[in-house]
Design a protein around this motif. Structure first.
Motif, PDB file in Angstrom:
ATOM      1  N   LYS A 163       0.856  -1.182   0.000  1.00  0.00           N
ATOM      2  CA  LYS A 163       0.000   0.000   0.000  1.00  0.00           C
ATOM      3  C   LYS A 163       0.893   1.234   0.000  1.00  0.00           C
ATOM      4  N   ASP A 164       1.472   1.521  -1.168  1.00  0.00           N
ATOM      5  CA  ASP A 164       2.375   2.660  -1.289  1.00  0.00           C
ATOM      6  C   ASP A 164       1.632   3.972  -1.063  1.00  0.00           C
ATOM      7  N   LEU A 165       2.311   4.895  -0.397  1.00  0.00           N
ATOM      8  CA  LEU A 165       1.759   6.219  -0.138  1.00  0.00           C
ATOM      9  C   LEU A 165       2.736   7.286  -0.618  1.00  0.00           C
ATOM     10  N   ASP A 166       2.199   8.398  -1.074  1.00  0.00           N
ATOM     11  CA  ASP A 166       3.064   9.496  -1.525  1.00  0.00           C
ATOM     12  C   ASP A 166       3.768  10.169  -0.358  1.00  0.00           C
ATOM     13  N   SER A 167       3.121  10.185   0.809  1.00  0.00           N
ATOM     14  CA  SER A 167       3.735  10.805   1.982  1.00  0.00           C
ATOM     15  C   SER A 167       3.124  10.220   3.249  1.00  0.00           C
ATOM     16  N   VAL A 168       3.873  10.344   4.344  1.00  0.00           N
ATOM     17  CA  VAL A 168       3.443   9.847   5.653  1.00  0.00           C
ATOM     18  C   VAL A 168       3.646  10.966   6.674  1.00  0.00           C
ATOM     19  N   PRO A 169       2.638  11.297   7.479  1.00  0.00           N
ATOM     20  CA  PRO A 169       2.816  12.314   8.529  1.00  0.00           C
ATOM     21  C   PRO A 169       3.565  11.725   9.723  1.00  0.00           C
ATOM     22  N   THR A 170       4.593  12.403  10.169  1.00  0.00           N
ATOM     23  CA  THR A 170       5.396  11.895  11.287  1.00  0.00           C
ATOM     24  C   THR A 170       6.091  13.062  11.977  1.00  0.00           C
ATOM     25  N   PHE A 171       7.141  12.763  12.721  1.00  0.00           N
ATOM     26  CA  PHE A 171       7.898  13.813  13.401  1.00  0.00           C
ATOM     27  C   PHE A 171       9.321  13.335  13.634  1.00  0.00           C
ATOM     28  N   HIS A 172      10.204  14.267  13.969  1.00  0.00           N
ATOM     29  CA  HIS A 172      11.532  13.894  14.451  1.00  0.00           C
ATOM     30  C   HIS A 172      11.864  14.755  15.663  1.00  0.00           C
ATOM     31  N   TRP A 173      12.704  14.180  16.523  1.00  0.00           N
ATOM     32  CA  TRP A 173      13.107  14.882  17.746  1.00  0.00           C
ATOM     33  C   TRP A 173      14.153  15.938  17.421  1.00  0.00           C
ATOM     34  N   VAL A 174      14.011  17.112  18.039  1.00  0.00           N
ATOM     35  CA  VAL A 174      14.944  18.207  17.816  1.00  0.00           C
ATOM     36  C   VAL A 174      15.705  18.491  19.107  1.00  0.00           C
ATOM     37  N   LYS A 175      16.758  19.247  18.977  1.00  0.00           N
ATOM     38  CA  LYS A 175      17.587  19.590  20.131  1.00  0.00           C
ATOM     39  C   LYS A 175      16.735  20.292  21.186  1.00  0.00           C
ATOM     40  N   GLY A 176      16.855  19.834  22.431  1.00  0.00           N
ATOM     41  CA  GLY A 176      16.029  20.359  23.501  1.00  0.00           C
ATOM     42  C   GLY A 176      14.871  19.446  23.853  1.00  0.00           C
ATOM     43  N   GLY A 177      14.677  18.378  23.047  1.00  0.00           N
ATOM     44  CA  GLY A 177      13.684  17.369  23.370  1.00  0.00           C
ATOM     45  C   GLY A 177      12.320  17.565  22.758  1.00  0.00           C
ATOM     46  N   GLY A 178      12.145  18.558  21.886  1.00  0.00           N
ATOM     47  CA  GLY A 178      10.853  18.767  21.264  1.00  0.00           C
ATOM     48  C   GLY A 178      10.658  17.922  20.018  1.00  0.00           C
ATOM     49  N   LYS A 179       9.412  17.888  19.529  1.00  0.00           N
ATOM     50  CA  LYS A 179       9.054  17.153  18.327  1.00  0.00           C
ATOM     51  C   LYS A 179       8.762  18.129  17.194  1.00  0.00           C
ATOM     52  N   HIS A 180       9.354  17.840  16.041  1.00  0.00           N
ATOM     53  CA  HIS A 180       9.091  18.660  14.864  1.00  0.00           C
ATOM     54  C   HIS A 180       8.300  17.831  13.860  1.00  0.00           C
ATOM     55  N   LYS A 181       7.086  18.266  13.525  1.00  0.00           N
ATOM     56  CA  LYS A 181       6.256  17.525  12.588  1.00  0.00           C
ATOM     57  C   LYS A 181       6.823  17.622  11.175  1.00  0.00           C
ATOM     58  N   GLU A 182       6.643  16.543  10.412  1.00  0.00           N
ATOM     59  CA  GLU A 182       7.096  16.545   9.030  1.00  0.00           C
ATOM     60  C   GLU A 182       6.273  15.556   8.213  1.00  0.00           C
TER      61      GLU A 182
END
Length: 525
Positions: A459-478
């Protein structure tokens, strides 16, 4: 939950890193721990036989207040003490070096390894090194635990040779008829590169699923196995904080479970966040140093046992400790002061410069690229190490941390450089690096924000909503395009290396049922 008796005031605990936590705990418990260790007979033992010159000097100072190299003394009848938990590991040169480790429930006299070329002729007897580990009662529900680990270093072995071995001590000799069934085997790396398979996963623990994966791995006949951290979950909290729940007895269960494979397949581990155990110095890794003997050729083997490298056939393998660079879990972030990354730069350059190395595989715990709803991706790994992977032409990266299977397309500069469908081929020297999360070895599973997509169920998708951890411990959506394969059930990785004029890595992901859920090839132009 009972409050752990670690005695660190709440207003201090939140500001303390792993080293500071250990120092506080050591000051609190050292006198009691040392009295117990002294009662057991503390001291130092000199390395002899195949341990080589200087073996004792590496342990001239205890790695923690109670992690000592001590002579084996006991009043227990040795004939009643059965060794268990055998596990192998390569030395720095898999062609000529093997490390044999095991455990006994009580201290024993004069432990040893017998080695030979035939199971009925174990003529060479090598004394073992003893490492005792004391864990105090860090909470009201957990008792104090004393554990005894034994290690023998075998050097000057013949390349490509099968050896037979048995572990024993006074009163328990593996050469005796009644113990003949305990004899194990191992095989050194060949002098010349040939076709071979290795396996990999992370986040194992002790469970029915963990045991099931082990048995499937054994069926692949691997030359070695890579464990990408979170080994047994004795520390089930995994934050590296003083209030983490820690039960040292889980290691006894884990080593007994893993012995069916690790007694004949070198079990090459690295360090995850659940492997930071605050009581043990340094950096919470003293317990790992007691239980494992790893190649020891990293930037600081005493303080970072899970950082090392080796070459098997045409593949260079590099193990890293991602706790050092993580933005998500920061108990050990920055502990090496950049030394690990500097070592990585040098080591990758050396490996890429070798004519006998076609492929470089790097494995560590925290994910560079994953889309789960739990840990997702660690920006610290991306920021610090990805430029070096691309600079030196790493061919495959294997992670754990997220308890799923996930595989990316080929990536350069954190973007898709080439789509790699199931069954596809990627030229890593031109197209970029494929990153694999193989963290479904046995612990409870995670999930994705989108449906699974795997072999037979694409089930291929063009994009997936997720996040990565940034300096300081926060989450950055991507929103990301690189998540090519996703599978939320127990699984592991099997990689076949085929040298030659056109070398290739054939990478397969296998479910706990044995069904294949993904496969692709890595070549190098």
């Amino acid at each position: 939950m009972d409050t752990p008796r670690v005695g660190i005031p709440e207003h201090l605990a939140g500001r303390m890193n792993m080293a500071e936590q250990h120092e506080y705990l050591r000051n609190k418990f050292t006198r009691r721990g040392m009295l117990r260790a002294g009662a057991a007979g503390a001291g130092l033992v000199a390395g002899t036989g195949l341990l080589g010159p200087g073996a004792a000097s590496a342990y001239a100072k205890p790695l923690s207040p109670t992690l000592l190299t001590s002579p084996a003394t006991t009043r227990v009848d040795g004939s009643l003490v059965a060794p268990f938990g055998r596990h192998l590991a390569f030395g720095a040169d898999p062609k000529t070096q093997m490390r044999i480790s095991w455990q006994v429930p009580f201290a024993v006299k004069r432990p040893f390894v017998r080695v030979g070329l035939k199971p009925w002729d174990l003529s060479q007897r090598i004394p073992a090194e003893v490492r005792t580990l004391h864990t105090p009662a860090l909470s009201k529900k957990l008792p104090a635990v004393d554990q005894v680990y034994l290690h023998a270093a075998l050097d000057n072995l013949r390349p490509g040779q099968t050896y037979y071995y048995g572990v024993g001590h006074d009163g328990w000799d593996p050469a005796d008829t009644q113990h003949f069934g305990t004899i194990g085997t191992f095989r050194t790396a060949p002098a010349r590169a040939g076709k071979f398979t290795f396996t990999a996963f992370g986040d194992q623990g002790v469970s029915y699923h963990a045991l099931g994966n082990d048995q499937l791995i054994l069926g692949q006949n691997p030359a070695f196995h890579l464990h990408a951290g979170d080994i047994c979950y004795a520390d089930n909290s995994g934050a590296g904080k003083p209030d983490d729940v820690y039960d040292a007895r889980a290691w006894d269960q884990f080593l007994a479970q893993t012995e069916t494979v690790a007694k004949s397949v070198p079990w090459m581990v690295t360090t995850g966040n659940h492997d930071m155990e605050a009581w043990y110095s340094p950096n919470g890794y003293g317990g790992q140093s007691a239980r494992w003997t790893l190649p020891g050729n990293g930037f600081d083997p005493k303080h970072s046992p899970g950082v090392y490298s080796f070459v098997y056939g045409n593949v260079g393998v590099v193990a890293l400790d991602a706790n050092d660079v993580s933005y998500e879990i920061t108990a050990n972030t920055g502990y090496s002061g950049g030394k690990q990354t500097a070592w990585l730069d040098r080591r990758l350059r050396e490996l890429r410069g070798r004519q006998d190395v076609d492929f470089i595989v790097v494995f560590f715990h925290h994910c560079a690229f994953s889309t789960t709803n739990s840990h997702a991706s660690d920006g610290g790994v991306r920021d610090t190490w990805l430029p070096l992977f691309e600079k030196h032409g790493v061919d495959l990266v294997i992670n754990g941390h997220n308890h799923v299977y996930e595989r990316t397309d080929a990536i350069k500069g954190q973007r898709v450089s080439r789509k790699v469908p199931i069954g596809g081929t990627v030229d890593s020297s031109r197209d970029g690096i494929v990153y694999v999360t193989a963290g479904a070895a046995g612990k409870s599973l995670y999930d994705f924000p989108v449906p699974d997509s795997y072999e037979g169920h694409v089930k291929d998708l063009d994009s997936v909503p997720t996040f990565h951890w940034v300096k300081g411990g926060g989450k950055h959506k991507e929103e990301v395009e690189w998540s090519r394969v996703r599978y939320t059930d127990y699984s592991f990785l099997a990689v076949e290396s085929e040298p030659g004029r056109h070398p290739r890595l054939r990478v397969s992901a296998l479910a706990e049922t044995g069904a294949r859920i993904d496969h692709f090839e890595v070549t190098r132009g």
